[in-house]
Design a protein around this motif. Structure first.
Motif, mmCIF file in Angstrom:
data_model
loop_
_atom_site.group_PDB
_atom_site.id
_atom_site.type_symbol
_atom_site.label_atom_id
_atom_site.label_comp_id
_atom_site.label_asym_id
_atom_site.label_seq_id
_atom_site.Cartn_x
_atom_site.Cartn_y
_atom_site.Cartn_z
ATOM 1 N N MET A 1 -9.509 -25.759 32.544
ATOM 2 C CA MET A 1 -10.062 -26.064 33.840
ATOM 3 C C MET A 1 -11.113 -25.036 34.249
ATOM 4 S SD MET A 1 -8.653 -28.841 34.867
ATOM 5 C CE MET A 1 -8.773 -28.979 36.609
ATOM 6 N N SER A 2 -10.835 -23.786 33.937
ATOM 7 C CA SER A 2 -11.791 -22.744 34.305
ATOM 8 C C SER A 2 -13.123 -22.942 33.576
ATOM 9 C CB SER A 2 -11.207 -21.372 33.974
ATOM 10 O OG SER A 2 -12.138 -20.358 34.274
ATOM 11 N N LEU A 3 -13.058 -23.305 32.295
ATOM 12 C CA LEU A 3 -14.285 -23.540 31.536
ATOM 13 C C LEU A 3 -15.024 -24.766 32.047
ATOM 14 C CD1 LEU A 3 -13.105 -22.697 27.908
ATOM 15 C CD2 LEU A 3 -14.509 -21.315 29.439
ATOM 16 N N GLU A 4 -14.301 -25.786 32.449
ATOM 17 C CA GLU A 4 -14.931 -26.984 33.017
ATOM 18 C C GLU A 4 -15.651 -26.641 34.321
ATOM 19 O OE1 GLU A 4 -15.269 -30.179 32.019
ATOM 20 O OE2 GLU A 4 -14.432 -29.610 30.086
ATOM 21 N N LEU A 5 -15.037 -25.808 35.128
ATOM 22 C CA LEU A 5 -15.646 -25.390 36.382
ATOM 23 C C LEU A 5 -16.938 -24.612 36.114
ATOM 24 C CD1 LEU A 5 -15.551 -25.188 39.455
ATOM 25 C CD2 LEU A 5 -14.177 -23.121 39.189
ATOM 26 N N ARG A 6 -16.895 -23.693 35.159
ATOM 27 C CA ARG A 6 -18.091 -22.931 34.809
ATOM 28 C C ARG A 6 -19.190 -23.836 34.271
ATOM 29 N NH1 ARG A 6 -16.189 -17.636 31.505
ATOM 30 N NH2 ARG A 6 -14.842 -16.794 33.113
#
Length: 78
Positions: A1-6
């Motif tokens: 999720m963090s990578l998708e947000l970035r």
């Protein structure tokens, strides 16, 4: 999720930059077209007559940067 947000944040930033570039190009095109319409025949636009620093385009800003036309090729003021 963090990578998708970035990734999505980077995509939005990239689109914003592209829109700022397009806005800057339109602004410069307008300035030059106005100069031609006024019959200046190739003279530089008066820098006092337009915005050149931190010109807003949405949430972004752009600067118009050029060389000093008062300098000769040797780098000394004429």
């Amino acid at each position: 999720m963090s990578l998708e947000l970035r990734a999505s944040d980077n995509r939005v930033s990239g689109l914003s930059a592209e829109q700022a570039i397009a806005g800057a190009a339109r602004y410069v095109n307008y300035l030059l077209a106005t100069q031609i319409a006024n019959g200046s025949n190739g003279a530089f636009p008066d820098p006092a007559g337009y915005l050149a620093e931190a010109v807003p385009v949405g949430d972004a800003h752009f600067w118009l940067i050029s060389r000093d036309t008062n300098l000769t090729t040797s780098g000394r003021a004429s």
